[in-house]
Design a protein around this motif. Sequence first.
Motif, mmCIF file in Angstrom:
data_model
loop_
_atom_site.group_PDB
_atom_site.id
_atom_site.type_symbol
_atom_site.label_atom_id
_atom_site.label_comp_id
_atom_site.label_asym_id
_atom_site.label_seq_id
_atom_site.Cartn_x
_atom_site.Cartn_y
_atom_site.Cartn_z
ATOM 1 N N ALA B 17 0.727 -1.192 0.117
ATOM 2 C CA ALA B 17 -0.033 0.015 0.000
ATOM 3 C C ALA B 17 0.870 1.213 0.188
ATOM 4 C CB ALA B 17 -0.897 -0.002 1.068
ATOM 5 N N TYR B 18 2.038 1.232 1.093
ATOM 6 C CA TYR B 18 2.938 2.226 1.047
ATOM 7 C C TYR B 18 3.660 2.601 -0.414
ATOM 8 C CZ TYR B 18 2.932 3.333 5.994
ATOM 9 O OH TYR B 18 2.874 3.720 7.092
ATOM 10 N N LEU B 19 3.988 1.568 -1.179
ATOM 11 C CA LEU B 19 4.574 1.693 -2.470
ATOM 12 C C LEU B 19 3.577 2.225 -3.322
ATOM 13 C CD1 LEU B 19 7.160 0.763 -3.646
ATOM 14 C CD2 LEU B 19 6.176 -1.241 -4.511
ATOM 15 N N ALA B 20 2.494 1.653 -3.542
ATOM 16 C CA ALA B 20 1.480 2.169 -4.572
ATOM 17 C C ALA B 20 1.277 3.642 -4.295
ATOM 18 C CB ALA B 20 0.077 1.159 -4.297
ATOM 19 N N GLY B 21 1.175 4.255 -2.900
ATOM 20 C CA GLY B 21 0.720 5.623 -2.833
ATOM 21 C C GLY B 21 1.893 6.266 -3.306
ATOM 22 N N LEU B 22 3.001 5.766 -2.796
ATOM 23 C CA LEU B 22 4.192 6.671 -3.454
ATOM 24 C C LEU B 22 4.301 6.644 -4.848
ATOM 25 C CD1 LEU B 22 6.445 7.936 -1.452
ATOM 26 C CD2 LEU B 22 7.838 5.995 -1.916
ATOM 27 N N VAL B 23 4.054 5.421 -5.505
ATOM 28 C CA VAL B 23 4.185 5.416 -7.140
ATOM 29 C C VAL B 23 3.094 6.381 -7.648
ATOM 30 C CG1 VAL B 23 3.764 4.078 -9.180
ATOM 31 C CG2 VAL B 23 5.193 3.304 -7.211
ATOM 32 N N ALA B 24 1.793 6.332 -7.151
ATOM 33 C CA ALA B 24 0.625 7.253 -7.782
ATOM 34 C C ALA B 24 1.280 8.948 -7.435
ATOM 35 C CB ALA B 24 -0.425 7.065 -6.744
ATOM 36 N N LEU B 25 1.893 8.986 -6.403
ATOM 37 C CA LEU B 25 1.946 10.487 -6.111
ATOM 38 C C LEU B 25 3.323 11.263 -7.176
ATOM 39 C CD1 LEU B 25 2.833 11.576 -2.376
ATOM 40 C CD2 LEU B 25 1.143 12.234 -4.157
ATOM 41 N N ILE B 26 4.346 10.166 -7.206
ATOM 42 C CA ILE B 26 5.445 10.473 -8.148
ATOM 43 C C ILE B 26 4.875 10.481 -9.725
ATOM 44 C CG2 ILE B 26 7.506 9.530 -9.257
ATOM 45 C CD1 ILE B 26 8.193 8.310 -6.396
ATOM 46 N N LEU B 27 4.299 9.821 -10.061
ATOM 47 C CA LEU B 27 3.505 9.680 -11.588
ATOM 48 C C LEU B 27 2.561 10.896 -11.514
ATOM 49 C CD1 LEU B 27 2.478 5.978 -12.019
ATOM 50 C CD2 LEU B 27 4.483 7.344 -12.975
ATOM 51 N N MET B 28 1.889 11.270 -10.636
ATOM 52 C CA MET B 28 1.138 12.698 -10.689
ATOM 53 C C MET B 28 2.117 13.940 -10.826
ATOM 54 S SD MET B 28 -1.752 14.278 -10.661
ATOM 55 C CE MET B 28 -3.153 13.278 -9.767
ATOM 56 N N LEU B 29 3.369 13.964 -10.063
ATOM 57 C CA LEU B 29 4.194 14.868 -10.211
ATOM 58 C C LEU B 29 4.958 14.919 -11.489
ATOM 59 C CD1 LEU B 29 5.794 15.197 -6.312
ATOM 60 C CD2 LEU B 29 4.442 16.988 -7.999
ATOM 61 N N VAL B 30 4.987 13.904 -11.978
ATOM 62 C CA VAL B 30 5.825 13.899 -13.432
ATOM 63 C C VAL B 30 4.862 14.403 -14.446
ATOM 64 C CG1 VAL B 30 6.549 12.343 -15.410
ATOM 65 C CG2 VAL B 30 7.295 11.904 -12.627
ATOM 66 N N TRP B 31 3.677 14.034 -14.471
ATOM 67 C CA TRP B 31 2.744 14.298 -15.256
ATOM 68 C C TRP B 31 2.656 15.943 -15.128
ATOM 69 C CZ3 TRP B 31 -3.148 14.934 -14.036
ATOM 70 C CH2 TRP B 31 -3.936 15.447 -15.457
ATOM 71 N N LEU B 32 2.453 16.365 -13.816
ATOM 72 C CA LEU B 32 1.993 17.873 -13.954
ATOM 73 C C LEU B 32 3.305 18.900 -13.817
ATOM 74 C CD1 LEU B 32 -0.117 17.961 -10.635
ATOM 75 C CD2 LEU B 32 -1.034 17.914 -12.932
ATOM 76 N N LEU B 33 4.611 18.345 -13.620
ATOM 77 C CA LEU B 33 5.758 19.164 -13.718
ATOM 78 C C LEU B 33 6.437 19.013 -15.238
ATOM 79 C CD1 LEU B 33 7.257 18.720 -10.572
ATOM 80 C CD2 LEU B 33 5.942 20.555 -11.199
ATOM 81 N N HIS B 34 6.211 17.776 -15.731
ATOM 82 C CA HIS B 34 7.146 17.468 -17.298
ATOM 83 C C HIS B 34 6.172 17.625 -18.227
ATOM 84 C CE1 HIS B 34 9.696 15.770 -19.994
ATOM 85 N NE2 HIS B 34 8.750 14.979 -20.560
ATOM 86 N N TYR B 35 4.971 17.181 -18.262
ATOM 87 C CA TYR B 35 3.969 17.119 -19.278
ATOM 88 C C TYR B 35 3.081 18.368 -19.423
ATOM 89 C CZ TYR B 35 5.239 12.244 -20.779
ATOM 90 O OH TYR B 35 6.099 11.276 -21.347
#
Lengths: 218, 218
Positions: B17-35
């Motif tokens: 659960a910890y890992l999935a949450g962290l992955v979701a946050l990182i992917l969201m940040l990559v999306w908002l900051l990079h794309y």
Amino acid sequence: MDIDRRMLPYRGITPVAYLAGLVALILMLVWLLHYREGLEYDSDNPYRVFNVHPFLMLFGLVYIAGHAIMAYKMVPGSHNVQKFVHMLQNLVAICLGIIGICAVFKFHDMLKIEDMYSLHSWIGISTICLFCFQWVFGFVTFMFPRASTHTRVRARPWHAALGRALLYMAICAALTGLMEKATLLKQNNQASQRELHLVNFTGLSILLFGIFVDLSVA
Amino acid sequence: MDIDRRMLPYRGITPVAYLAGLVALILMLVWLLHYREGLEYDSDNPYRVFNVHPFLMLFGLVYIAGHAIMAYKMVPGSHNVQKFVHMLQNLVAICLGIIGICAVFKFHDMLKIEDMYSLHSWIGISTICLFCFQWVFGFVTFMFPRASTHTRVRARPWHAALGRALLYMAICAALTGLMEKATLLKQNNQASQRELHLVNFTGLSILLFGIFVDLSVA
């Protein structure tokens, strides 16, 4: 036994789950039959073919699958009767789900739209694949040829947990599907505000159905 | 006590659960900051203001609220310490959620877009209202002034059930929000297929986070 059941905190929840499921189905039918083109798998109108998809997915993988989860509480009779009803309901849910998915692929073919690009489709296809796996796993472990008592006892909480997760996934698929369709209709000015409100209420009923089914077996 | 915990079927789930949450946050940040355009509440660029919304809602009402649910399992210390951390995490989640909602209303004002028309917004606003109610109810009942032992024992399963339902609602809000945004981007040809796949993976991680948090406290 009767006293124990009366002490459960969520005892009155199951009828509310039934009601929310029924409301969701009725609102979906009103939407598809009154505001949209109706539903017909063998139509030349691609939108009538498409409309088979939301109805069958909701009826199969949400409504009937939700009732299958509640079968152990609500079906009268022995544990074996409840188990058989539970298995049969999930089989019907899978069959309806597969026809529903075929309908949307047929719609895509008719309009030359690409398949499997959206979050909705990714959640949906994962749900039906895992659902089939869960059904086969459940059938082999609990019905025929049936695992040993030790294995069945160990497998039961996993089977129940995956079942609850699958209902939750099916509802997320339904809500993202409604959201996708409503966004497209609004963007292309193809729906009145009244119709979009109806879609929102359908989505809320589906969400409440999931919450109450989950609560009723918590 | 140790042996009992080792026998729980879902014991290894919490780290996932910890890992999935962290992955979701990182992917969201990559999306908002990079794309996308990045995020800034006080920007003149409405899209930078908008982007505060998905990030804070995910970080507050999904990620931190999910960790608050797991606090009784994962926070070391006495029951009272765990309860205090649980209360504080949920308070932070609410504050982030409110700022996140203000961001999207500010974005709507800047572009003269109407508020509260979509299924996403209906689910989202219901979630934050119920979340505030649940926090006040929990604080008054379990912390200060604190109800009688009898009432606390009766209220606990309802508090836990509503908490799980709220995480489930927050995740449905997140997924419908991603679906709405992705549909608009695709419809207006504003996103590459790679970006849309990133959004889909973000959505799947959020979904898995919800499933694993729920399992870890089942």
